[in-house]
Design a protein around this motif. Structure first.
Motif, PDB file in Angstrom:
ATOM      1  N   PRO A  42       0.796  -1.228   0.000  1.00 52.64           N
ATOM      2  CA  PRO A  42       0.000   0.000   0.000  1.00 52.64           C
ATOM      3  C   PRO A  42       0.829   1.278   0.000  1.00 52.64           C
ATOM      4  O   PRO A  42       1.933   1.332   0.548  1.00 52.64           O
ATOM      5  N   VAL A  43       0.264   2.313  -0.607  1.00 56.97           N
ATOM      6  CA  VAL A  43       0.787   3.667  -0.459  1.00 56.97           C
ATOM      7  C   VAL A  43       0.422   4.130   0.948  1.00 56.97           C
ATOM      8  O   VAL A  43      -0.734   4.036   1.365  1.00 56.97           O
ATOM      9  N   ASN A  44       1.404   4.620   1.682  1.00 50.87           N
ATOM     10  CA  ASN A  44       1.201   4.979   3.079  1.00 50.87           C
ATOM     11  C   ASN A  44       1.229   6.494   3.260  1.00 50.87           C
ATOM     12  O   ASN A  44       2.284   7.119   3.192  1.00 50.87           O
ATOM     13  N   VAL A  49       5.403   4.603   9.929  1.00 48.08           N
ATOM     14  CA  VAL A  49       6.235   4.105   8.837  1.00 48.08           C
ATOM     15  C   VAL A  49       6.034   2.615   8.585  1.00 48.08           C
ATOM     16  O   VAL A  49       6.389   2.104   7.515  1.00 48.08           O
ATOM     17  N   ASN A  50       5.464   1.893   9.562  1.00 46.14           N
ATOM     18  CA  ASN A  50       5.258   0.449   9.412  1.00 46.14           C
ATOM     19  C   ASN A  50       3.896   0.084   8.838  1.00 46.14           C
ATOM     20  O   ASN A  50       3.606  -1.102   8.652  1.00 46.14           O
ATOM     21  N   ALA A  51       3.052   1.073   8.581  1.00 44.94           N
ATOM     22  CA  ALA A  51       1.664   0.797   8.204  1.00 44.94           C
ATOM     23  C   ALA A  51       1.547  -0.039   6.940  1.00 44.94           C
ATOM     24  O   ALA A  51       0.748  -0.983   6.865  1.00 44.94           O
ATOM     25  N   SER A  52       2.324   0.280   5.919  1.00 45.06           N
ATOM     26  CA  SER A  52       2.190  -0.388   4.629  1.00 45.06           C
ATOM     27  C   SER A  52       2.402  -1.893   4.743  1.00 45.06           C
ATOM     28  O   SER A  52       1.578  -2.690   4.285  1.00 45.06           O
ATOM     29  N   TYR A  53       3.496  -2.286   5.380  1.00 43.98           N
ATOM     30  CA  TYR A  53       3.818  -3.710   5.428  1.00 43.98           C
ATOM     31  C   TYR A  53       3.063  -4.448   6.530  1.00 43.98           C
ATOM     32  O   TYR A  53       2.851  -5.654   6.434  1.00 43.98           O
ATOM     33  N   THR A  54       2.639  -3.734   7.564  1.00 45.02           N
ATOM     34  CA  THR A  54       1.766  -4.370   8.550  1.00 45.02           C
ATOM     35  C   THR A  54       0.422  -4.709   7.914  1.00 45.02           C
ATOM     36  O   THR A  54      -0.105  -5.816   8.092  1.00 45.02           O
ATOM     37  N   TYR A  55      -0.127  -3.762   7.149  1.00 44.65           N
ATOM     38  CA  TYR A  55      -1.376  -4.061   6.444  1.00 44.65           C
ATOM     39  C   TYR A  55      -1.177  -5.221   5.465  1.00 44.65           C
ATOM     40  O   TYR A  55      -2.021  -6.126   5.372  1.00 44.65           O
ATOM     41  N   LEU A  56      -0.080  -5.200   4.734  1.00 41.82           N
ATOM     42  CA  LEU A  56       0.182  -6.233   3.734  1.00 41.82           C
ATOM     43  C   LEU A  56       0.160  -7.628   4.353  1.00 41.82           C
ATOM     44  O   LEU A  56      -0.287  -8.594   3.723  1.00 41.82           O
ATOM     45  N   SER A  57       0.615  -7.739   5.603  1.00 37.70           N
ATOM     46  CA  SER A  57       0.654  -9.037   6.282  1.00 37.70           C
ATOM     47  C   SER A  57      -0.730  -9.556   6.659  1.00 37.70           C
ATOM     48  O   SER A  57      -0.881 -10.720   7.040  1.00 37.70           O
ATOM     49  N   THR A  58      -1.756  -8.702   6.573  1.00 40.02           N
ATOM     50  CA  THR A  58      -3.106  -9.101   7.001  1.00 40.02           C
ATOM     51  C   THR A  58      -4.072  -9.351   5.849  1.00 40.02           C
ATOM     52  O   THR A  58      -5.218  -9.719   6.096  1.00 40.02           O
ATOM     53  N   VAL A  59      -3.643  -9.167   4.614  1.00 37.91           N
ATOM     54  CA  VAL A  59      -4.606  -9.140   3.515  1.00 37.91           C
ATOM     55  C   VAL A  59      -4.714 -10.460   2.745  1.00 37.91           C
ATOM     56  O   VAL A  59      -5.735 -10.744   2.117  1.00 37.91           O
ATOM     57  N   THR A  60      -3.665 -11.297   2.779  1.00 37.06           N
ATOM     58  CA  THR A  60      -3.691 -12.526   1.981  1.00 37.06           C
ATOM     59  C   THR A  60      -4.787 -13.480   2.419  1.00 37.06           C
ATOM     60  O   THR A  60      -5.540 -14.013   1.587  1.00 37.06           O
TER      61      THR A  60
END
Length: 212
Positions: A42-44, A49-60
């Motif tokens: 995601p564009v953050n 600063v951790n939002a993009s990859y924290t979200y990415l870990s929850t979407v699959t």
């Protein structure tokens, strides 16, 4: 230290508009019928600063449970970085024809995060996830589906009086330095977005059929 504190139940709150939600137009999604989804980091736009990859870990998981093949997000992230795209902002500008040529996904899920993380107030703390997601056809660039990604979790018990609320707020702020509730709130936001009755994502071709 954590075991010495008593934590009150956390109330989940949803951010929702007052207006009547109209049924979503699924014509483009039905006509395209994508089988595989590529999730771009995601564009953050938040301060975390951790939002993009924290979200990415929850979407699959929620996308897979809807019946779609989801390209492994860590593999795709590493692949893009190795090919000269080190940041999510740059990854989100990849031409769709390049995605089709090198990855072969049917659709791309783009996410923009506007607000993320804990907000400390006088008597409580609130963990917020707020953003927007859109699913786009790799073949045509057409919008197939979109939805807000929004949820929040509050630590305010509401029935403990002023002193109790102040103590709980202080403990929550101390514990908040160790415990990050944003992944749980992100999963909640995804659940609401993907499974909403009137505008959730339609089931994909690999959705498991359960007998009643």
């Amino acid at each position: 230290m954590m075991s010495y504190f008593k934590f009150y139940p956390l109330a989940f709150l949803f951010i929702a508009g007052c207006a009547t939600v109209q049924p979503y137009n699924y014509e483009a999604l039905i006509n395209e019928a994508p089988r595989s989804i590529l999730v771009i980091p995601p564009v953050n736009n938040s301060v975390d600063v951790n939002a993009s990859y924290t979200y990415l870990s929850t979407v699959t998981q929620p996308l897979a449970e809807k019946g779609y093949y989801v390209f492994p997000v860590s593999v795709i992230d590493n692949f893009l970085k190795e090919n000269g795209l080190p940041t999510p902002a740059e990854m989100n500008n990849i031409p769709l024809d390049k995605i089709h040529e090198h990855i072969g996904a049917d659709a791309v899920l783009y996410v923009v995060i506007e607000n993320w993380g804990q907000e400390y107030q006088v008597l409580s703390s609130v963990t917020v996830v707020q953003g927007y997601a859109k699913l786009v056809s790799v073949k045509t660039g057409e919008l197939l589906w979109d939805a807000p990604i929004v949820a929040q979790q509050s630590s305010n018990n509401g029935n403990q009086g002023l002193i109790g609320a102040l103590v709980t707020a202080a403990i929550t702020q101390i514990a908040g330095n160790v415990t990050d509730y944003s992944p749980a709130v992100s999963r909640l936001a995804n659940n609401v977005a993907f499974n909403s009755a009137k505008r959730g994502l339609l089931n994909g071709p690999y959705k498991l059929k359960t007998e009643k």
